[in-house]
Write a protein that holds these residues in place. Structure first.
Motif, PDB file in Angstrom:
ATOM      1  N   LYS A 189      27.626  41.421  43.983  1.00 47.22           N
ATOM      2  CA  LYS A 189      28.622  42.383  43.506  1.00 47.22           C
ATOM      3  C   LYS A 189      28.647  43.590  44.425  1.00 47.22           C
TER       4      LYS A 189
ATOM      5  N   ASP B 103      35.726  42.686  45.919  1.00 42.90           N
ATOM      6  CA  ASP B 103      35.463  41.395  45.309  1.00 42.90           C
ATOM      7  C   ASP B 103      34.510  40.581  46.165  1.00 42.90           C
TER       8      ASP B 103
ATOM      9  N   LEU C 103      45.085  48.296  43.079  1.00 42.48           N
ATOM     10  CA  LEU C 103      44.846  48.578  41.660  1.00 42.48           C
ATOM     11  C   LEU C 103      45.468  49.873  41.152  1.00 42.48           C
TER      12      LEU C 103
ATOM     13  N   TRP D 209      46.338  35.388  32.471  1.00 38.30           N
ATOM     14  CA  TRP D 209      44.897  35.592  32.300  1.00 38.30           C
ATOM     15  C   TRP D 209      44.354  34.897  31.049  1.00 38.30           C
TER      16      TRP D 209
ATOM     17  N   GLU E 149      38.118  41.764  30.494  1.00 41.22           N
ATOM     18  CA  GLU E 149      38.822  42.908  29.888  1.00 41.22           C
ATOM     19  C   GLU E 149      40.281  42.937  30.333  1.00 41.22           C
TER      20      GLU E 149
ATOM     21  N   LEU F 156      45.541  46.329  34.058  1.00 38.14           N
ATOM     22  CA  LEU F 156      44.429  45.806  34.850  1.00 38.14           C
ATOM     23  C   LEU F 156      43.678  44.713  34.094  1.00 38.14           C
TER      24      LEU F 156
ATOM     25  N   THR G 136      40.340  42.259  34.243  1.00 40.16           N
ATOM     26  CA  THR G 136      39.044  42.061  34.900  1.00 40.16           C
ATOM     27  C   THR G 136      38.444  40.744  34.437  1.00 40.16           C
TER      28      THR G 136
ATOM     29  N   LYS H  53      35.434  37.373  35.544  1.00 38.88           N
ATOM     30  CA  LYS H  53      34.343  36.877  36.379  1.00 38.88           C
ATOM     31  C   LYS H  53      34.711  35.491  36.875  1.00 38.88           C
TER      32      LYS H  53
ATOM     33  N   GLN I 287      32.968  39.338  40.402  1.00 42.71           N
ATOM     34  CA  GLN I 287      33.781  40.023  39.387  1.00 42.71           C
ATOM     35  C   GLN I 287      34.974  40.678  40.071  1.00 42.71           C
ATOM     36  N   SER I 288      36.157  40.447  39.520  1.00 45.49           N
ATOM     37  CA  SER I 288      37.376  40.967  40.157  1.00 45.49           C
ATOM     38  C   SER I 288      38.255  41.660  39.132  1.00 45.49           C
ATOM     39  N   THR I 289      39.059  42.590  39.631  1.00 51.86           N
ATOM     40  CA  THR I 289      40.120  43.185  38.810  1.00 51.86           C
ATOM     41  C   THR I 289      41.431  43.017  39.558  1.00 51.86           C
TER      42      THR I 289
END
Ligand SMILES: C[S@@+](CC[C@H](N)C(=O)[O-])C[C@H]1O[C@@H](n2cnc3c(N)ncnc32)[C@H](O)[C@@H]1O
Length: 258
Positions: free
Chosen positions: A9, A14, A123, A157, A185, A190, A192, A194, A209-211
């Motif tokens: 991370k 990312d 973002l 998502w 989330e 946004l 988020t 994994k 982990q990405s957003t």
């Protein structure tokens, strides 16, 4: 920690684009590229100049170069650019690590393209302003900027869950990797999540982990117009159908106006 490898991370970056073990399997995982076919059908005839923004591992840029286009490909992730350059055995593309705003040459391009939902890595509005401002400066008058973002209304998502894990993907030899998503989330625009990469060899499991940002079409159009990019076309999917409420994609062609 699994098999001697820790979860990878980096804050604000990312692992997906910065961990060489994950970068190496990007092409094997991302094989179905309707976006490439779509954009190739929209390009002016070669040899036009193309700026591939967020070029990743360079598959699209290399394909364009092979078709006779003059390509500059840029990406802020050094590991992605290194992988791309490694594939370019004929030196057919100019590879640059950084953002469009970092480009030092004064070349003007006929087209700029952002494939693979790279736009969703931006973002906040400041990043989007910086991108549009820089691309506008790099396009010749009448030049096009194509980009796409997943339509927030389609809520893609919701499928980023372990139930929708990939089958093991062959990597050559006996190697394979399985990718599992876990939604963490959804906050404003946004999302988020994994991604767990489970390799069948000593790499074991690597986690990223990405957003991603899911911008609304009206907001996107408004920002683009502010930076001198006129909206010319919008599609809702790769079959060139119009954008409707639940279209999966928002695919737009902007043009640098006189
Ligand atoms: C999903 S990959 C897409 C790569 C490639 N365009 C493709 O179609 O396969 C997203 C890429 O966007 C890049 N990226 C992240 N932030 C960016 C930014 N601000 N401007 C341009 N590219 C960015 C990442 O480094 C990554 O290589």
């Amino acid at each position: 920690m699994q098999n001697g490898r820790s979860t990878f991370k980096l804050s604000g970056m990312d692992a997906l684009y910065h961990n060489t073990d994950i970068v190496e399997v990007y092409d094997a995982i991302n094989t179905s590229r309707e976006d490439f076919d779509f954009y190739i059908g929209e390009l002016p005839i070669a040899p036009a100049t193309v700026l591939d923004v967020g070029c990743g591992t360079g598959t699209f840029a290399l394909d364009l170069a092979q078709r006779g286009y003059m390509v500059t490909a840029i990406d802020p992730a050094p590991q992605m650019v290194a992988r791309a350059a490694q594939k370019d055995t004929h030196g057919s593309v100019e590879w640059v690590t950084g953002l469009v705003s970092d480009l030092v040459s004064n070349s003007k391009f006929d087209v700029a393209i952002m494939t693979g939902h790279a736009f969703q890595c931006l973002l906040d509005d400041t990043q989007v302003f910086t991108l549009f401002n820089a691309v506008e400066k790099r396009l010749r008058i009448g030049g096009a900027f194509w980009l796409e973002t997943r339509n927030p209304a389609a809520k893609s998502w919701l499928r980023w869950t372990p139930e929708h894990a990939t089958r093991p993907i062959a990597l050559g030899g006996d190697r394979s990797v399985q990718v599992v998503h876990e939604l963490l989330e959804v906050k404003d625009d946004l999302v988020t999540f994994k991604e767990r990469y489970s390799f069948n060899d000593q790499l074991g499991t690597l986690t990223s982990q990405s957003t991603l940002r899911f911008m609304e079409f009206d907001e996107l159009k408004c920002i683009a117009t502010k930076y001198g990019l006129k909206l010319l076309e919008v599609f809702g999917n790769w079959q060139r159908e119009p954008l409707v409420a639940d279209s999966p994609e928002i695919i737009i062609r902007l043009m640098k106006d006189a």
